[in-house]
Design an enzyme around this catalytic site. Structure first.
Site, PDB file in Angstrom:
ATOM      1  N   LEU A  64     -14.573 -68.997 -75.639  1.00  7.72           N
ATOM      2  CA  LEU A  64     -14.401 -67.723 -74.941  1.00  7.72           C
ATOM      3  C   LEU A  64     -13.193 -67.730 -74.008  1.00  7.72           C
ATOM      4  O   LEU A  64     -12.855 -66.716 -73.442  1.00  7.72           O
ATOM      5  CB  LEU A  64     -15.679 -67.405 -74.155  1.00  7.72           C
ATOM      6  CG  LEU A  64     -16.928 -67.327 -75.036  1.00  7.72           C
ATOM      7  CD1 LEU A  64     -18.167 -67.154 -74.176  1.00  7.72           C
ATOM      8  CD2 LEU A  64     -16.793 -66.172 -76.028  1.00  7.72           C
ATOM      9  N   ARG A  65     -12.593 -68.898 -73.851  1.00  2.00           N
ATOM     10  CA  ARG A  65     -11.365 -69.040 -73.047  1.00  2.00           C
ATOM     11  C   ARG A  65     -11.532 -68.809 -71.563  1.00  2.00           C
ATOM     12  O   ARG A  65     -10.568 -68.872 -70.815  1.00  2.00           O
ATOM     13  CB  ARG A  65     -10.255 -68.120 -73.552  1.00  2.00           C
ATOM     14  CG  ARG A  65      -9.856 -68.312 -74.994  1.00  2.00           C
ATOM     15  CD  ARG A  65      -9.603 -69.747 -75.337  1.00  2.00           C
ATOM     16  NE  ARG A  65      -8.755 -69.931 -76.504  1.00  2.00           N
ATOM     17  CZ  ARG A  65      -8.444 -71.077 -77.041  1.00  2.00           C
ATOM     18  NH1 ARG A  65      -8.913 -72.194 -76.516  1.00  2.00           N
ATOM     19  NH2 ARG A  65      -7.668 -71.134 -78.090  1.00  2.00           N
ATOM     20  N   ASP A 306     -16.554 -71.592 -85.034  1.00  3.30           N
ATOM     21  CA  ASP A 306     -15.559 -72.432 -84.341  1.00  3.30           C
ATOM     22  C   ASP A 306     -14.408 -71.569 -83.839  1.00  3.30           C
ATOM     23  O   ASP A 306     -13.241 -71.976 -83.843  1.00  3.30           O
ATOM     24  CB  ASP A 306     -15.042 -73.558 -85.242  1.00  3.30           C
ATOM     25  CG  ASP A 306     -14.546 -74.750 -84.432  1.00  3.30           C
ATOM     26  OD1 ASP A 306     -13.713 -75.506 -84.946  1.00  3.30           O
ATOM     27  OD2 ASP A 306     -14.991 -74.906 -83.269  1.00  3.30           O
TER      28      ASP A 306
END
Lengths: 385, 319, 173
Positions: A64-65, A306
Site C-alpha cells: 500500500l506504500r 503481490d
C-alpha cells in the site's frame, strides 16, 4: 440499508455453495441467501442475472506504500484499486518506510484504513526490528495492534539461529511466520532467472537453487520445532515439488504464488522490458507450468497479487536498475479466472484460492458468504472478465 | 515483436546487437567496410557522408580505446563528434539516462554511440526514440554490460573473413571469461548467423554462463582438446576482479590451463589465426610470443575496427 | 523489350573511336585518365591504349561523394578509388560513360580534390545525353543522344571486351 442482490450465481467455496440465488444484506451483514426474509423491502436491488456473486476477495499480499512511500501511491489510491478489483480484505507486507516493526505504526495504518472505509487492511508485522534480521520485534504487542502474521518481506534473514528463534517466538503468540524462500548469497544481485534468457541478455541471475536451498532450510527448522510457516511467492518447479513432499510428510506449511507468475515467464522479458523485472524473477515456462499445476492440485494454497506498483520513473531505466514489481490488485480476479479457464479448473475451487484459503491463512472472518457474515461481496460478469 | 534495430522497410536504423540480425544485413556491413579500409591510406582521410551530422559519444563506462576508434571513424565520415564521459557520478546528480538522451536530441543529435555498464541500456534508448518517432536519430551500441558489443563482433567477423575468405568450413574457438563477455556473445551470434559449423567456448566452468550451449556452441574445459583443429582462436581478456569473486583462485593457475602459449597453439591448424579484442593481459591469457607472433592478427583487428565502424555509421545514418 | 519511340542508339565501339580521335589531337602528353566506375573505368583503360603518350590510368568510386545519401542512404557495391599517381599538380582527364545530370562528375571532382590540387581537369564522355542539372560540360564527346527521362543509357562490356550501349527503363519503372 437493505440491499438485494438478485438471481446471481452465488459461488461460496467455504460453504460449498454454487447455485443461482438471491442474496439479502441488511446493516452491513448477510441476512439470507435464497429466500427473502419475512417482510423484506430492499432499499436497493442489484440485478445479478448472469453474474457471479462471490465473497469479496482476500489478497494475501498487496503493498500500500504507506507509511513512507506516499509519492508512489497512497492508502486511498491503492484501496480504491482494491475494491475496483473486487478485493475487500488484504494483507500488506511490513516493508514500508519505516517498516511495520512498532505497534504505533500498525495502529495508525489500521486507523487510516478504517477511516477510508474502502477495503479491510490486515498488516503483516516485521519479524525483526527494521527487518534487519538481528533483533526480534515485540510480536505480542504487534499482534494486539492488529498484525495477523510476521515476516521479513523480501529482506533475507541470514542468521539461521535468529530465524529459528523468531519462528519459535511467533509460535508463542499463535502466529505463523511468513518467509520468502530466498538464499541470501546465491544469486545476490541477480535480476533474472539463471537460464538461457539471462545468458543471452547478459543479466546477472538468480538460480533456482536459491529457492530450493532456502526451502530445505526452512523445512528442517519446521521439522525440529513444529512451528507453522507460510512460504511466500514460490517461483520454481523444484520449489513446488519440495512443498508437495513436505506437505505429504505432514509438515505444517502453506504457500502462495503471485498471480503474474502463473502467466508470465522469463521469455517475456523480450528485449529488456523492465515491466517484466519482478521479485522473485520470472522463471522458465516449465516452472510456470508447475506453478499452475501446483495451484490446481492444492500444493499451492493461495494466489495473491503481490501488488507492487512502480511508476514510469522506476521502470524507464536499464533492466537491472529498474525497480522490480508490477501492479496486481485489479488483475487478481481476471487473471485467476484466466488461469482457471486455461487449466480447466472449476470456478468454485479457483475462487477458493482467492477467498476462503487466504482468509484461513490470515485467520480473519472473511472469504465467505455465510449468513451473519460481514457483507463483503464481489459481483462480477464472468464473460466480460 | 518487431526487431527494434530495423525500420519499417527492414533496413538497419540502430545497431544494438548481432543477435537476430539477418545474415544479409551483417554481410552488407562487412562488404561496405572493405572500401572504407582504403581511406586510411589517403592523404585526406575523409569522405563527406556524415557532414553536418552530430555524433554524440555517450560513454557511461570509461573506455579510451573504443571511444577513440568511434571518434576517428565518425570524423573520417566528416561528422561532428562530441564526447560525453558520464561516469557513475552523473546518475547521482539525478538526471536519468533517458533525460540525458532527450536533452541531446533537443540539441539536434543525429547519432548516439552508447557504452553502458548495464545490459539493455542501448535497447532502452532505442525503444524510447522509436516510441517518440524520432526516426532520424540512431543508436550504436558500443558495449552494454555483459550483453553485446556488436561493432567488436563485426570487426572480428571482418578479420576472420579477411584471412579465411568464408565461414562455412571453419572451426572457431573462443577462450576465457565468456560469462562476463559481451564480446564473446556478439561474436557467437555473428558466427552462427553466418553459418560457421563449429563454434567452441573454452574455459573453467565458473567462467561459462548457464546453458551456454543454447547459444549454439560446444563447451570444452580442456584447452588442448578445444583448440584441436581450430582455424581461428579468439582470446578474451581476464579481468583481475575475477580472482576476488571466488570465480578463480589465481592468474597463475588460469594461465597454466587457459593461457595461450605456442605449445597449446600447436594443437590448432598450422594456418590458425589468433585474435584478441584488447587490451591484452600479457602472461595472463596470452603470452607475448604468441601475441607478437606470426599467427597473431591482433593489430590488424584494430585497423579493421575503424573501417567497420565507418560502415555501420554510414549505413544506419542513411536509413 | 519494347521502348516508346526507340531512339537511334549509337554503336559504342564507333563512338569510342570518334572520342579517341577528338582527344588524340588535344590531350596533354602526360595527362592521367581517371575513369568513374564502372563504364568510365573500362573506357579509361581503352583510351590509354588508343592515345599515344604516357597516360596513367586511375579509377574513382564516387559512392561517398554522391549528393543523394540523405534521400537514398548508402548504396552497396562501393569499390576502391585507386589513384596511383600524384593528384597534386596533375593534368587529369576524367572519363565517364554517360554524361546526364552532371552530378556524378561533380562528386568525382570533389573526391579528386580530397587527394590534392590538380593543375587541370578535363572531362571525356562516350555519350552526352543532355538533361544537365548542374553547370557541367564535357571537353570531349564520342556521341550525342537524346533519351526520355524514364529511360537510362547503359554501357556494357561483353566477355571478349567489346563495348555496347543500350537504352533501358529506369529501375523501378
Amino acid at each position: 440499508m437493505k440491499i438485494e442482490i438478485r438471481s446471481g450465481r452465488v459461488v461460496d467455496p467455504a460453504q460449498d455453495v454454487d447455485r443461482v440465488a438471491s442474496l439479502y444484506v441488511a446493516a452491513g451483514r448477510i441476512v439470507a441467501i435464497g429466500d427473502a426474509p419475512a417482510g423484506w423491502t430492499p432499499n436497493r436491488v442489484i440485478d445479478a442475472q448472469g453474474l457471479v456473486v462471490c465473497p469479496g476477495l482476500v489478497d494475501a499480499a498487496a503493498r500500500l506504500r504507506e507509511p513512507g512511500l506516499e509519492h508512489k501511491a497512497t492508502l486511498e489510491s491503492e484501496l480504491q484499486a482494491a475494491i475496483a478489483g473486487g478485493v475487500t480484505s488484504l494483507a500488506c507486507p511490513p516493508d514500508t518506510d519505516p517498516p511495520l516493526d512498532e505497534p504505533g505504526l500498525v495502529e495508525m495504518l489500521k486507523h487510516r484504513a478504517r477511516s477510508l472505509n474502502l477495503a479491510h487492511v490486515y498488516p503483516v508485522g516485521a519479524l525483526t526490528l527494521q527487518l534487519a534480521g538481528t533483533t526480534l520485534t515485540e510480536m505480542g504487542e504487534l499482534a494486539e495492534a492488529g498484525c495477523v502474521a510476521f515476516s521479513q518481506a523480501d529482506m533475507p534473514l541470514v542468521d539461521t539461529q535468529v530465524l529459528l528463534r523468531a519462528m519459535q517466538y511467533a509460535a508463542t503468540f499463535g502466529h505463523r511466520v511468513w518467509l520468502r524462500p530466498q538464499d541470501p548469497h546465491l544469486g545476490k544481485g541477480g535480476v533474472a532467472h539463471d537460464g538461457e534468457v539471462a545468458t543471452r541478455l547478459g543479466l546477472a541471475a538468480v538460480p533456482t537453487a536459491a529457492e530450493t536451498i532456502a526451502l530445505a532450510t526452512i523445512f528442517a527448522l519446521v521439522r525440529e520445532t513444529g512451528v507453522r510457516v507460510h512460504l511466500c511467492r514460490l517461483s520454481s518447479a523444484e520449489g513446488v515439488a519440495l512443498v508437495r513432499a513436505a506437505k505429504r510428510d505432514g509438515l505444517p506449511v502453506t504457500c502462495d504464488v503471485a498471480i503474474h507468475h502463473l502467466h508470465l515467464c522469463d521469455v517475456d522479458i523480450g528485449w529488456f522490458d523492465a515491466q517484466a523485472h519482478l521479485v522473485p524473477p520470472l522463471r522458465t515456462s516449465r516452472d510456470r507450468a508447475a506453478l499452475r499445476a501446483g495451484v490446481a492440485d492444492g500444493t499451492i494454497d493461495v494466489i495473491c497479487s503481490d501488488h507492487t506498483p512502480v511508476d514510469d520513473d522506476g521502470k524507464q531505466l536499464p533492466f537491472a536498475e529498474a525497480e522490480p514489481g508490477a501492479t496486481g490488485l485489479e488483475l487478481l480476479l481476471p487473471l485467476t479466472l484466466k488461469w482457471a479457464a486455461e487449466e480447466r479448473v472449476e470456478l468454485a475451487p479457483a475462487l477458493a484460492r482467492i477467498t476462503q484459503a487466504p482468509a484461513a491463512l490470515l485467520g480473519i472472518p472473511a472469504g465467505s458468504l455465510a449468513v451473519g457474515a460481514a457483507a463483503d461481496i464481489c459481483v462480477f460478469d464472468p464473460v466480460a472478465y | 515483436m518487431r526487431n527494434p534495430q530495423l525500420n519499417a522497410n527492414g533496413e538497419l536504423t540502430h545497431l544494438l546487437t548481432l543477435e537476430g540480425l539477418p545474415a544479409e544485413v551483417i554481410r552488407q556491413i562487412l562488404d561496405t567496410a572493405e572500401p572504407f579500409a582504403s581511406i586510411a591510406e589517403r592523404e585526406v582521410k575523409k569522405v563527406p557522408l556524415l557532414r553536418g551530422k552530430a555524433v554524440f559519444n555517450l560513454f557511461f563506462e570509461n573506455s579510451t580505446r573504443t571511444r577513440t576508434t568511434f571518434e576517428i571513424a565518425a570524423k573520417r565520415l566528416s561528422a561532428d563528434v562530441i564526447n560525453l564521459n558520464i561516469g557513475a557520478s552523473s546518475t547521482s546528480k539525478g538526471e536519468t539516462l533517458l533525460d540525458t538522451v532527450d536533452n541531446l536530441v533537443a540539441m539536434n543529435a543525429d547519432m548516439f554511440v552508447v557504452r553502458h555498464s548495464q545490459s539493455g541500456a542501448p535497447h532502452l534508448i532505442a525503444a524510447h526514440l522509436n516510441a517518440h518517432k524520432r526516426t532520424h536519430v540512431h543508436v550504436v551500441n558500443a558495449g552494454d554490460g555483459r550483453h553485446a558489443h556488436p561493432t567488436q563482433g563485426l570487426l572480428d567477423l571482418y578479420t576472420i573473413r579477411h584471412y579465411k575468405r568464408e565461414f562455412h568450413g571453419l572451426t572457431v574457438a573462443i577462450v576465457g571469461d565468456v560469462l562476463h563477455s559481451r564480446v564473446a556473445r556478439s561474436l557467437i551470434h555473428g558466427l552462427t548467423t553466418l553459418g560457421t559449423p563449429e563454434v567452441r567456448v573454452i574455459g573453467p566452468r565458473t567462467l561459462l554462463p548457464t546453458r551456454v550451449e543454447a547459444l549454439g556452441v560446444r563447451v570444452f574445459s580442456d584447452m588442448r582438446e578445444g583448440l584441436a583443429g581450430c582455424d581461428v582462436v579468439v582470446m578474451l581478456r581476464l579481468q583481475s576482479e575475477r580472482m576476488k569473486g571466488a570465480l578463480l583462485p589465481s592468474a597463475g593457475e588460469y594461465f597454466k590451463h587457459y593461457g595461450l602459449t605456442q605449445d597449446k597453439l600447436a594443437a590448432a591448424r598450422p594456418d590458425v589465426i589468433v585474435m584478441h579484442p584488447g587490451p591484452m593481459n600479457r602472461g595472463v591469457e596470452i603470452d607475448s610470443a604468441v601475441a607478437d607472433g606470426e599467427r597473431s592478427v591482433i593489430l590488424p583487428q584494430v585497423t579493421f575496427g575503424i573501417a567497420v565502424r565507418m560502415a555501420v555509421m554510414s549505413i544506419i545514418a542513411g536509413n | 523489350m519494347s521502348t516508346p519511340a526507340s531512339p537511334q542508339i549509337p554503336d559504342a565501339e564507333g563512338a569510342l573511336v570518334a572520342l579517341a580521335e577528338r582527344m588524340r589531337a588535344a590531350v596533354a602528353h602526360d595527362a592521367a585518365f581517371v575513369g568513374i566506375y564502372s563504364g568510365g573505368a573500362w573506357l579509361a583503360e581503352r583510351l590509354a591504349a588508343m592515345i599515344p603518350g604516357s597516360h596513367a590510368v586511375g579509377y574513382i568510386d564516387v559512392s561517398y561523394y554522391r549528393d543523394d545519401y540523405a534521400k537514398s542512404g548508402l548504396k552497396g557495391g562501393a569499390k576502391r578509388t585507386e589513384l596511383s599517381f600524384d593528384v597534386e599538380g596533375a593534368t587529369i582527364v576524367l572519363v565517364d560513360d554517360v554524361l546526364y545530370t552532371g552530378r556524378s562528375v561533380r562528386a568525382a571532382i570533389n573526391e579528386l580534390f580530397d587527394f590534392g590540387r590538380p593543375d587541370r581537369i578535363e572531362l571525356a564522355v562516350l555519350v552526352d545525353r543532355g538533361g544537365r542539372e548542374l553547370p557541367v560540360q564535357a571537353d570531349y564527346v564520342g556521341a550525342r543522344l537524346v533519351v526520355a527521362r524514364e529511360l537510362s543509357v547503359v554501357l556494357s562490356k561483353d566477355p571478349g571486351g567489346t563495348l555496347s550501349l543500350a537504352v533501358e527503363p529506369l529501375a523501378g519503372n
